[in-house]
Write a protein that holds these residues in place. Structure first.
Motif, PDB file in Angstrom:
ATOM      1  N   GLN A  93      -9.687  16.402  31.491  1.00  0.00           N
ATOM      2  CA  GLN A  93     -11.148  16.298  31.480  1.00  0.00           C
ATOM      3  C   GLN A  93     -11.599  15.742  30.142  1.00  0.00           C
ATOM      4  N   LEU A  94     -12.644  14.939  30.181  1.00  0.00           N
ATOM      5  CA  LEU A  94     -13.269  14.407  28.978  1.00  0.00           C
ATOM      6  C   LEU A  94     -14.756  14.728  29.063  1.00  0.00           C
ATOM      7  N   GLN A  95     -15.247  15.487  28.108  1.00  0.00           N
ATOM      8  CA  GLN A  95     -16.658  15.847  28.052  1.00  0.00           C
ATOM      9  C   GLN A  95     -17.371  14.921  27.077  1.00  0.00           C
ATOM     10  N   SER A  96     -18.645  14.646  27.328  1.00  0.00           N
ATOM     11  CA  SER A  96     -19.428  13.826  26.410  1.00  0.00           C
ATOM     12  C   SER A  96     -20.846  14.358  26.313  1.00  0.00           C
ATOM     13  N   SER A  97     -21.340  14.416  25.097  1.00  0.00           N
ATOM     14  CA  SER A  97     -22.734  14.793  24.890  1.00  0.00           C
ATOM     15  C   SER A  97     -23.539  13.617  24.354  1.00  0.00           C
ATOM     16  N   GLU A  98     -22.846  12.548  23.945  1.00  0.00           N
ATOM     17  CA  GLU A  98     -23.521  11.383  23.374  1.00  0.00           C
ATOM     18  C   GLU A  98     -23.680  10.231  24.355  1.00  0.00           C
ATOM     19  N   ASN A  99     -22.786  10.129  25.320  1.00  0.00           N
ATOM     20  CA  ASN A  99     -22.825   9.030  26.288  1.00  0.00           C
ATOM     21  C   ASN A  99     -23.075   9.569  27.685  1.00  0.00           C
ATOM     22  N   MET A 100     -23.793   8.810  28.482  1.00  0.00           N
ATOM     23  CA  MET A 100     -24.029   9.145  29.885  1.00  0.00           C
ATOM     24  C   MET A 100     -23.042   8.327  30.706  1.00  0.00           C
ATOM     25  N   PHE A 101     -22.092   9.021  31.364  1.00  0.00           N
ATOM     26  CA  PHE A 101     -21.092   8.343  32.182  1.00  0.00           C
ATOM     27  C   PHE A 101     -21.728   7.862  33.479  1.00  0.00           C
ATOM     28  N   VAL A 102     -21.313   6.664  33.930  1.00  0.00           N
ATOM     29  CA  VAL A 102     -21.891   6.064  35.126  1.00  0.00           C
ATOM     30  C   VAL A 102     -20.828   5.696  36.158  1.00  0.00           C
ATOM     31  N   SER A 103     -19.713   5.127  35.714  1.00  0.00           N
ATOM     32  CA  SER A 103     -18.705   4.637  36.655  1.00  0.00           C
ATOM     33  C   SER A 103     -17.323   4.733  36.040  1.00  0.00           C
ATOM     34  N   CYS A 104     -16.295   4.546  36.890  1.00  0.00           N
ATOM     35  CA  CYS A 104     -14.918   4.591  36.396  1.00  0.00           C
ATOM     36  C   CYS A 104     -14.031   3.725  37.268  1.00  0.00           C
ATOM     37  N   THR A 105     -12.933   3.264  36.667  1.00  0.00           N
ATOM     38  CA  THR A 105     -11.917   2.535  37.415  1.00  0.00           C
ATOM     39  C   THR A 105     -10.591   2.611  36.674  1.00  0.00           C
ATOM     40  N   PHE A 106      -9.511   2.799  37.421  1.00  0.00           N
ATOM     41  CA  PHE A 106      -8.174   2.755  36.842  1.00  0.00           C
ATOM     42  C   PHE A 106      -7.753   1.301  36.664  1.00  0.00           C
ATOM     43  N   HIS A 107      -6.959   1.033  35.642  1.00  0.00           N
ATOM     44  CA  HIS A 107      -6.365  -0.289  35.457  1.00  0.00           C
ATOM     45  C   HIS A 107      -5.429  -0.541  36.633  1.00  0.00           C
ATOM     46  N   PRO A 108      -5.408  -1.744  37.199  1.00  0.00           N
ATOM     47  CA  PRO A 108      -4.581  -1.994  38.393  1.00  0.00           C
ATOM     48  C   PRO A 108      -3.073  -1.961  38.158  1.00  0.00           C
ATOM     49  N   VAL A 109      -2.622  -2.113  36.923  1.00  0.00           N
ATOM     50  CA  VAL A 109      -1.191  -2.101  36.630  1.00  0.00           C
ATOM     51  C   VAL A 109      -0.795  -0.864  35.825  1.00  0.00           C
ATOM     52  N   TYR A 110      -1.578  -0.530  34.833  1.00  0.00           N
ATOM     53  CA  TYR A 110      -1.276   0.597  33.942  1.00  0.00           C
ATOM     54  C   TYR A 110      -2.074   1.821  34.393  1.00  0.00           C
ATOM     55  N   SER A 111      -1.441   2.654  35.212  1.00  0.00           N
ATOM     56  CA  SER A 111      -2.156   3.763  35.851  1.00  0.00           C
ATOM     57  C   SER A 111      -2.643   4.828  34.882  1.00  0.00           C
ATOM     58  N   LEU A 112      -2.156   4.806  33.649  1.00  0.00           N
ATOM     59  CA  LEU A 112      -2.619   5.778  32.670  1.00  0.00           C
ATOM     60  C   LEU A 112      -3.890   5.322  31.947  1.00  0.00           C
ATOM     61  N   VAL A 113      -4.381   4.136  32.274  1.00  0.00           N
ATOM     62  CA  VAL A 113      -5.583   3.611  31.630  1.00  0.00           C
ATOM     63  C   VAL A 113      -6.767   3.740  32.605  1.00  0.00           C
ATOM     64  N   LEU A 114      -7.772   4.488  32.167  1.00  0.00           N
ATOM     65  CA  LEU A 114      -8.994   4.670  32.937  1.00  0.00           C
ATOM     66  C   LEU A 114     -10.147   4.123  32.123  1.00  0.00           C
ATOM     67  N   ALA A 115     -10.911   3.198  32.696  1.00  0.00           N
ATOM     68  CA  ALA A 115     -12.108   2.671  32.029  1.00  0.00           C
ATOM     69  C   ALA A 115     -13.314   3.427  32.561  1.00  0.00           C
ATOM     70  N   ILE A 116     -14.184   3.820  31.635  1.00  0.00           N
ATOM     71  CA  ILE A 116     -15.390   4.560  31.996  1.00  0.00           C
ATOM     72  C   ILE A 116     -16.605   3.757  31.545  1.00  0.00           C
ATOM     73  N   GLY A 117     -17.490   3.453  32.484  1.00  0.00           N
ATOM     74  CA  GLY A 117     -18.742   2.797  32.163  1.00  0.00           C
ATOM     75  C   GLY A 117     -19.752   3.842  31.731  1.00  0.00           C
ATOM     76  N   SER A 118     -20.437   3.584  30.616  1.00  0.00           N
ATOM     77  CA  SER A 118     -21.394   4.564  30.115  1.00  0.00           C
ATOM     78  C   SER A 118     -22.463   3.879  29.273  1.00  0.00           C
ATOM     79  N   TYR A 119     -23.473   4.633  28.912  1.00  0.00           N
ATOM     80  CA  TYR A 119     -24.467   4.166  27.968  1.00  0.00           C
ATOM     81  C   TYR A 119     -24.857   5.325  27.067  1.00  0.00           C
ATOM     82  N   ARG A 120     -25.327   4.978  25.864  1.00  0.00           N
ATOM     83  CA  ARG A 120     -25.682   5.994  24.885  1.00  0.00           C
ATOM     84  C   ARG A 120     -27.022   6.624  25.257  1.00  0.00           C
ATOM     85  N   VAL A 121     -27.062   7.944  25.163  1.00  0.00           N
ATOM     86  CA  VAL A 121     -28.272   8.708  25.501  1.00  0.00           C
ATOM     87  C   VAL A 121     -29.261   8.591  24.364  1.00  0.00           C
TER      88      VAL A 121
END
Length: 121
Positions: A93-121
């Motif tokens: 789990q990753l908690q955030s109080s500074e960024n508002m998470f919006v979306s996510c996607t795993f890298h198609p080749v490197y399964s340990l890489v997760l990209a999270i779309g966010s914006y600063r609150v």
């Protein structure tokens, strides 16, 4: 005749995603819970609970060696990674109080890489 699967009766009203490769499971989110529905039996196999707020986005890993073994989900202040092989257990789990998470996607080749779309609150 094509079969139409509706997840609404299983509590889904936000996001739905089929498990890649096999399509055996349908992840269906409502509120802060994700139900893993067995497509063949229409029964809930797992309930993924770990978000305090509504699930905004979710995605399956699609890497050739781990495809469909992990799922990530995002609420506005928390990202969770779930192991389907471990019965839907939260493995990170990753908690955030500074960024508002919006979306996510795993890298198609490197399964340990997760990209999270966010914006600063």
């Amino acid at each position: 005749m094509e079969e139409i699967i509706t997840a609404e009766d299983k509590g889904a009203n936000r996001q739905v995603r089929f498990q890649p490769q096999s399509g055996n499971l349908l992840a269906a989110a409502t509120g802060n819970v994700i139900n893993m529905i067995d497509v063949e039996t229409s029964t809930i196999q797992y309930q993924l609970e770990g978000h305090a707020k509504d699930v905004r986005s979710m995605c399956w890993d699609t890497s050739w060696d781990t495809s469909g073994r992990y799922m990530a989900s995002i609420s506005e202040d928390c990202a969770c990674i779930w192991s389907i092989e471990a019965g839907g257990k939260s493995v990170h789990q990753l908690q955030s109080s500074e960024n508002m998470f919006v979306s996510c996607t795993f890298h198609p080749v490197y399964s340990l890489v997760l990209a999270i779309g966010s914006y600063r609150v």
